[in-house]
Design a protein around this motif. Structure first.
Motif, short mmCIF file in Angstrom:
data_model
loop_
_atom_site.label_atom_id
_atom_site.label_comp_id
_atom_site.label_asym_id
_atom_site.label_seq_id
_atom_site.Cartn_x
_atom_site.Cartn_y
_atom_site.Cartn_z
N ARG A 99 0.83 -1.20 0.00
CA ARG A 99 0.00 0.00 0.00
C ARG A 99 0.87 1.26 0.00
O ARG A 99 0.59 2.23 -0.70
N LEU A 100 1.93 1.21 0.81
CA LEU A 100 2.85 2.34 0.89
C LEU A 100 3.53 2.59 -0.45
O LEU A 100 3.63 3.73 -0.91
N LEU A 101 4.02 1.54 -1.09
CA LEU A 101 4.72 1.69 -2.36
C LEU A 101 3.79 2.24 -3.44
O LEU A 101 4.20 3.09 -4.25
N GLU A 102 2.56 1.76 -3.47
CA GLU A 102 1.59 2.25 -4.46
C GLU A 102 1.39 3.75 -4.30
O GLU A 102 1.35 4.49 -5.29
N ARG A 103 1.26 4.21 -3.04
CA ARG A 103 1.03 5.65 -2.81
C ARG A 103 2.26 6.48 -3.15
O ARG A 103 2.15 7.54 -3.77
N VAL A 104 3.44 6.00 -2.74
CA VAL A 104 4.67 6.75 -3.00
C VAL A 104 4.93 6.85 -4.50
O VAL A 104 5.26 7.95 -5.01
N ILE A 105 4.78 5.76 -5.23
CA ILE A 105 5.04 5.78 -6.66
C ILE A 105 4.02 6.65 -7.39
O ILE A 105 4.34 7.35 -8.36
N LYS A 106 2.78 6.66 -6.90
CA LYS A 106 1.75 7.51 -7.51
C LYS A 106 2.04 9.00 -7.27
O LYS A 106 1.94 9.81 -8.19
N ASN A 107 2.40 9.35 -6.02
CA ASN A 107 2.60 10.76 -5.67
C ASN A 107 3.99 11.27 -6.05
O ASN A 107 4.15 12.46 -6.35
N HIS A 108 5.00 10.39 -5.98
CA HIS A 108 6.39 10.80 -6.25
C HIS A 108 7.05 9.75 -7.14
O HIS A 108 7.92 9.00 -6.68
N PRO A 109 6.65 9.67 -8.40
CA PRO A 109 7.12 8.58 -9.27
C PRO A 109 8.62 8.55 -9.49
O PRO A 109 9.18 7.49 -9.80
N ARG A 110 9.32 9.67 -9.30
CA ARG A 110 10.76 9.70 -9.54
C ARG A 110 11.57 9.71 -8.24
O ARG A 110 12.76 10.00 -8.25
N SER A 111 10.92 9.38 -7.14
CA SER A 111 11.61 9.45 -5.84
C SER A 111 12.66 8.35 -5.69
O SER A 111 13.64 8.53 -4.96
N PHE A 112 12.48 7.21 -6.36
CA PHE A 112 13.48 6.15 -6.29
C PHE A 112 13.44 5.31 -7.55
O PHE A 112 12.39 5.16 -8.19
N ASP A 113 14.59 4.73 -7.88
CA ASP A 113 14.72 3.77 -8.98
C ASP A 113 14.98 2.36 -8.47
O ASP A 113 14.61 1.38 -9.11
N ILE A 114 15.67 2.28 -7.32
CA ILE A 114 16.03 0.99 -6.72
C ILE A 114 15.48 0.94 -5.31
O ILE A 114 15.65 1.89 -4.53
#
Length: 325
Positions: A99-114
């Motif tokens: 759930r956390l990853l889905e929200r982070v990637i939706k709101n901040h898609p470029r916050s991490f690559d790895i």
């Protein structure tokens, strides 16, 4: 808590815009991990997790809360907690992490690559989620994937493909790396690359006023979706050990010096609000320490010194505690 999540997102964009969050070998890196908050045999809330523990020959129900947090790891040593999710009754840590990853990637898609994870996250569902978003996984490989671990031990070449030494005060570590690609299991169909690190550490410890030599040998295995064209074997080794930053320089600091594990109000929402506010305070304090204080001022003082000095000045200015109504 939407406003608090948005505030953390605003801090993230400010840090990113001011070049405080730096890539590692060209990749933005984040770590995700779970943390247990307190435990009690008497007090609980409706979203507390439960477990049965034997105490003095008697089985008792213990109540506790657990969260999953995502921390961005920067090449300059700065770590930033971007978001968190509370684990709910009846689910495991990985479900809350998804759930956390889905929200982070939706709101901040470029916050991490790895994404760096513990062995519990090495599952088909996690790999599918990340690869579907064009992200990569570097996970510890342990006995929870016995087939994959045994296959890696059997198939890898006996001779290391790379060796190097790391020296620190009173210790020297010799690292031997092996790596191989194309590993799959009955459930994991995405081809994985396994990196095996054999580490021999020679230490000098002072015990009873005497220096003593000690040798410790350890083996680490990491599974990753990154092939050799994307990251070298040594890079995977470094990333694998960087995962410990979320524990050593994140949760440990928040619980030891920021009283994060204290139940100021035992309620699911209150706990989440407290931790989100602590993430903001942690981020701004360390940013102030790194970017605003001159080297001469920091010389001879620890980070804790400046934290205590700031707290003292808040009290002297009658900002805290607030006057009674």
């Amino acid at each position: 808590c939407d406003d608090l999540h948005d505030c953390l997102g605003h801090i993230y964009h400010c840090l990113n815009r001011n070049k405080i969050l730096q890539s590692i070998d060209g990749w933005m890196v984040a770590a995700i991990d779970g943390h247990e908050i307190g435990a009690s045999y008497h007090r609980s809330c409706e979203n507390c997790l439960e477990r049965e523990i034997e105490v003095g020959g008697e089985k008792r129900i213990q109540y506790y809360n657990r969260l999953v947090a995502l921390q961005i790891i920067s090449a300059n040593g700065y770590q930033f907690f971007l978001d968190m999710e509370m684990q709910l009754p009846g689910e495991d840590e990985v479900a809350a992490a998804h759930r956390l990853l889905e929200r982070v990637i939706k709101n901040h898609p470029r916050s991490f690559d790895i994404l760096l994870t513990d062995a519990i996250y090495l599952r088909p569902s996690t790999i599918e989620l990340l690869r579907g978003k064009n992200k990569h996984l570097v996970s510890v490989l342990k006995a929870n994937q016995p087939e994959l671990l045994e296959e890696a031990r059997t198939l890898m070449e006996p001779e290391p493909i790379e060796q190097f030494e790391q020296s620190r005060a009173h210790s020297r570590k010799t690292v031997s790396l092996r790596g191989m690609e194309g590993f799959t299991t009955d459930t994991i169909t995405e081809p994985l690359r396994i990196v095996w690190s054999n580490e021999v550490t020679e230490k000098r410890e002072r015990i009873n006023k005497e220096w003593r030599e000690k040798t410790v040998e350890s083996d680490w295995f990491w599974a990753t979706t990154m092939d050799s064209s994307l990251a070298s074997t040594k890079s995977i080794f470094k990333l694998g050990h960087d995962r410990w930053r979320i524990e050593n320089e994140g949760f440990n600091e928040l619980t030891s010096y920021w009283h994060a594990d204290h139940y100021f109000h035992h309620h699911h929402n209150s706990i989440e609000v407290l931790w989100l506010i602590l993430f903001m305070a942690h981020a701004t304090f360390h940013c102030f320490y790194r970017r605003n204080l001159k080297p001469e001022i920091k010389k001879g003082h620890t980070v804790i010194y400046f934290g205590r000095r700031m707290a003292a000045e808040v009290r002297v200015g009658n900002w805290w505690p607030p006057p009674p109504v």
